[in-house]
Structure formats: structure tokens, C-alpha cells
Motif scaffolding. Sequence first.
Motif, PDB file in Angstrom:
ATOM      1  N   SER A 108     -23.603  15.156 -62.803  1.00 55.27           N
ATOM      2  CA  SER A 108     -24.814  14.511 -62.298  1.00 55.27           C
ATOM      3  C   SER A 108     -24.514  13.412 -61.281  1.00 55.27           C
ATOM      4  N   TYR A 109     -23.252  13.041 -61.136  1.00 58.51           N
ATOM      5  CA  TYR A 109     -22.850  12.044 -60.153  1.00 58.51           C
ATOM      6  C   TYR A 109     -22.093  12.754 -59.039  1.00 58.51           C
ATOM      7  N   ARG A 110     -22.708  12.830 -57.865  1.00 56.91           N
ATOM      8  CA  ARG A 110     -22.126  13.586 -56.757  1.00 56.91           C
ATOM      9  C   ARG A 110     -21.831  12.673 -55.580  1.00 56.91           C
ATOM     10  N   ALA A 111     -20.742  12.987 -54.896  1.00 62.85           N
ATOM     11  CA  ALA A 111     -20.351  12.219 -53.711  1.00 62.85           C
ATOM     12  C   ALA A 111     -19.820  13.180 -52.660  1.00 62.85           C
ATOM     13  N   THR A 112     -20.300  13.024 -51.449  1.00 58.85           N
ATOM     14  CA  THR A 112     -19.816  13.847 -50.347  1.00 58.85           C
ATOM     15  C   THR A 112     -19.892  13.045 -49.059  1.00 58.85           C
ATOM     16  N   TYR A 113     -19.193  13.523 -48.041  1.00 59.95           N
ATOM     17  CA  TYR A 113     -19.273  12.880 -46.735  1.00 59.95           C
ATOM     18  C   TYR A 113     -19.135  13.924 -45.642  1.00 59.95           C
ATOM     19  N   PHE A 114     -19.631  13.556 -44.457  1.00 62.18           N
ATOM     20  CA  PHE A 114     -19.507  14.446 -43.301  1.00 62.18           C
ATOM     21  C   PHE A 114     -19.425  13.592 -42.041  1.00 62.18           C
ATOM     22  N   LYS A 115     -18.901  14.190 -40.997  1.00 59.38           N
ATOM     23  CA  LYS A 115     -18.740  13.502 -39.716  1.00 59.38           C
ATOM     24  C   LYS A 115     -20.121  13.286 -39.098  1.00 59.38           C
ATOM     25  N   ALA A 116     -20.384  12.067 -38.670  1.00 54.58           N
ATOM     26  CA  ALA A 116     -21.666  11.724 -38.046  1.00 54.58           C
ATOM     27  C   ALA A 116     -21.663  12.169 -36.583  1.00 54.58           C
ATOM     28  N   ASP A 117     -22.838  12.483 -36.062  1.00 57.49           N
ATOM     29  CA  ASP A 117     -22.966  12.941 -34.676  1.00 57.49           C
ATOM     30  C   ASP A 117     -22.457  11.920 -33.667  1.00 57.49           C
ATOM     31  N   ARG A 118     -22.688  10.664 -33.928  1.00 63.33           N
ATOM     32  CA  ARG A 118     -22.325   9.611 -32.969  1.00 63.33           C
ATOM     33  C   ARG A 118     -21.092   8.821 -33.395  1.00 63.33           C
ATOM     34  N   GLY A 119     -20.202   9.466 -34.116  1.00 64.50           N
ATOM     35  CA  GLY A 119     -18.974   8.805 -34.550  1.00 64.50           C
ATOM     36  C   GLY A 119     -19.066   8.295 -35.968  1.00 64.50           C
ATOM     37  N   GLY A 120     -17.940   8.153 -36.592  1.00 59.74           N
ATOM     38  CA  GLY A 120     -17.890   7.691 -37.966  1.00 59.74           C
ATOM     39  C   GLY A 120     -18.253   8.799 -38.935  1.00 59.74           C
ATOM     40  N   TYR A 121     -18.554   8.387 -40.146  1.00 64.32           N
ATOM     41  CA  TYR A 121     -18.862   9.341 -41.215  1.00 64.32           C
ATOM     42  C   TYR A 121     -20.070   8.871 -42.004  1.00 64.32           C
ATOM     43  N   VAL A 122     -20.837   9.808 -42.501  1.00 63.34           N
ATOM     44  CA  VAL A 122     -21.954   9.508 -43.394  1.00 63.34           C
ATOM     45  C   VAL A 122     -21.524   9.897 -44.806  1.00 63.34           C
ATOM     46  N   VAL A 123     -21.628   8.947 -45.715  1.00 61.87           N
ATOM     47  CA  VAL A 123     -21.282   9.161 -47.112  1.00 61.87           C
ATOM     48  C   VAL A 123     -22.584   9.250 -47.896  1.00 61.87           C
ATOM     49  N   GLN A 124     -22.717  10.299 -48.692  1.00 63.04           N
ATOM     50  CA  GLN A 124     -23.905  10.462 -49.536  1.00 63.04           C
ATOM     51  C   GLN A 124     -23.478  10.384 -50.997  1.00 63.04           C
ATOM     52  N   LEU A 125     -24.071   9.447 -51.707  1.00 62.89           N
ATOM     53  CA  LEU A 125     -23.807   9.247 -53.126  1.00 62.89           C
ATOM     54  C   LEU A 125     -25.099   9.552 -53.866  1.00 62.89           C
ATOM     55  N   ARG A 126     -24.997  10.365 -54.907  1.00 64.61           N
ATOM     56  CA  ARG A 126     -26.219  10.822 -55.565  1.00 64.61           C
ATOM     57  C   ARG A 126     -26.041  10.880 -57.073  1.00 64.61           C
ATOM     58  N   LYS A 144     -12.673   8.090 -41.866  1.00 66.53           N
ATOM     59  CA  LYS A 144     -12.601   9.097 -42.926  1.00 66.53           C
ATOM     60  C   LYS A 144     -12.019   8.487 -44.201  1.00 66.53           C
ATOM     61  N   GLU A 145     -11.059   7.593 -44.049  1.00 65.77           N
ATOM     62  CA  GLU A 145     -10.442   6.939 -45.203  1.00 65.77           C
ATOM     63  C   GLU A 145     -11.477   6.137 -45.989  1.00 65.77           C
ATOM     64  N   GLN A 146     -12.369   5.421 -45.263  1.00 65.42           N
ATOM     65  CA  GLN A 146     -13.433   4.668 -45.939  1.00 65.42           C
ATOM     66  C   GLN A 146     -14.371   5.623 -46.678  1.00 65.42           C
ATOM     67  N   ALA A 147     -14.704   6.726 -46.040  1.00 61.72           N
ATOM     68  CA  ALA A 147     -15.584   7.713 -46.667  1.00 61.72           C
ATOM     69  C   ALA A 147     -14.956   8.268 -47.944  1.00 61.72           C
ATOM     70  N   GLU A 148     -13.681   8.598 -47.870  1.00 56.95           N
ATOM     71  CA  GLU A 148     -12.988   9.130 -49.049  1.00 56.95           C
ATOM     72  C   GLU A 148     -12.899   8.097 -50.162  1.00 56.95           C
ATOM     73  N   THR A 149     -12.662   6.841 -49.789  1.00 58.95           N
ATOM     74  CA  THR A 149     -12.590   5.771 -50.793  1.00 58.95           C
ATOM     75  C   THR A 149     -13.920   5.617 -51.504  1.00 58.95           C
ATOM     76  N   LEU A 150     -15.019   5.606 -50.746  1.00 57.76           N
ATOM     77  CA  LEU A 150     -16.343   5.488 -51.366  1.00 57.76           C
ATOM     78  C   LEU A 150     -16.607   6.660 -52.315  1.00 57.76           C
ATOM     79  N   CYS A 151     -16.283   7.870 -51.888  1.00 57.28           N
ATOM     80  CA  CYS A 151     -16.505   9.049 -52.728  1.00 57.28           C
ATOM     81  C   CYS A 151     -15.659   8.991 -53.996  1.00 57.28           C
ATOM     82  N   ASN A 152     -14.399   8.626 -53.857  1.00 59.40           N
ATOM     83  CA  ASN A 152     -13.513   8.540 -55.021  1.00 59.40           C
ATOM     84  C   ASN A 152     -13.948   7.436 -55.981  1.00 59.40           C
ATOM     85  N   ASN A 153     -14.353   6.298 -55.448  1.00 54.84           N
ATOM     86  CA  ASN A 153     -14.800   5.193 -56.305  1.00 54.84           C
ATOM     87  C   ASN A 153     -16.131   5.511 -56.983  1.00 54.84           C
TER      88      ASN A 153
END
Length: 171
Positions: A108-126, A144-153
Motif C-alpha cells: 500500500s506504500y508505493r514510490a516511483t520516479y520519472f524524468k521530468a520534461d524540463r529537467g530533473g525528476y518527479v517523485v511520486q509517493l503514494r 536521479k540520486e535524490q529521486a532514488e533516495t526519496l523512493c528508498n526512504n
Amino acid sequence: MAEPTMIYKITILELLNRSGFPLSNSQITDFFLDGDLTDYFTAQQAISDDEEAGLISSKSDHNNTTYSITEEGRKTLELFKDKITVALSKDINKYLKANSITMKEENSYRATYFKADRGGYVVQLRVTENDVPTLDISFHVATKEQAETLCNNWKVRSEEVFDSILDILMN
């Protein structure tokens, strides 16, 4: 007697059908390993075979893949349900009874990320409950490292974050 690989494939369908919610790769594999039914690689092959045959479908979020039985999988299960022995059926019931609450919470706790159109990454936590979003947060981060850290945490601290947000907003 049916060949063992066929039994494993049917067992996966039965496990997904009885659970009533998607199961992760590790949750399915744990059933086989905890019960000493087969080895890791054979379980992975059975999962892959079921997916390739369209009997189960997968959904991936960051480092987690969950599987659900498809309508074709239900039809196949009906045809081969007699291959599930009484002992195996009891093992499935025992495993689901012992683990279903934990498994549901894990999924029930999901985390994903994807490359944003204008640079950087969007992280979705649900956080979801019965596939209905309870909390949905998106962040834009630079790397990408920040995105992965947020998802892992999120996997480790999601309940704490969820409770903190509710506490802050309710007071």
C-alpha cells in the motif's frame, strides 16, 4: 501426476486469486521458499511464464513489481484447479492467513520516479488502501540520486511521514 513446473504456475494463480490483492515478486517467491516447495530460480521462471502467457499482469514502481491475476488467468485456474492438492491448498491458506495483513501494508506504500520534461525528476509517493489513494505526494528534484533516495526512504519511513502530515494538518 502433473509436471512440477505446471503446478508452480497454477499455484501462483491460486495464490493471487485467493489473496484478493496484488502480490509482489518477493511475496510470491517467499511462499515457495518458506514452504520448501522449490528454489528461487524455478519460482522466478514460473512467474515469468505466467506473465508471458497473459495469466498474470505486472505493475512496477521503482524497485517493486506487483502481480495480479488476469481474466485469462482465472479461466486457466478453473480448468486446472484440480492440480492443487489438499496439502498445497492448506499451505496457501496458512501462508495468506499468516502474512496477508503485512503483505497488504507492504503493497500500500508505493514510490516511483520519472524524468521530468524540463529537467530533473518527479517523485511520486503514494499510500493506497484497496487500490484507492489515501495520500499522493509529488516532488520535483534535481537529480536521479535524490529521486532514488526519496523512493528508498519512503519504503522505510512512509508510515511516520503519513502520520506526521496528518498530525500537522489536523492541529
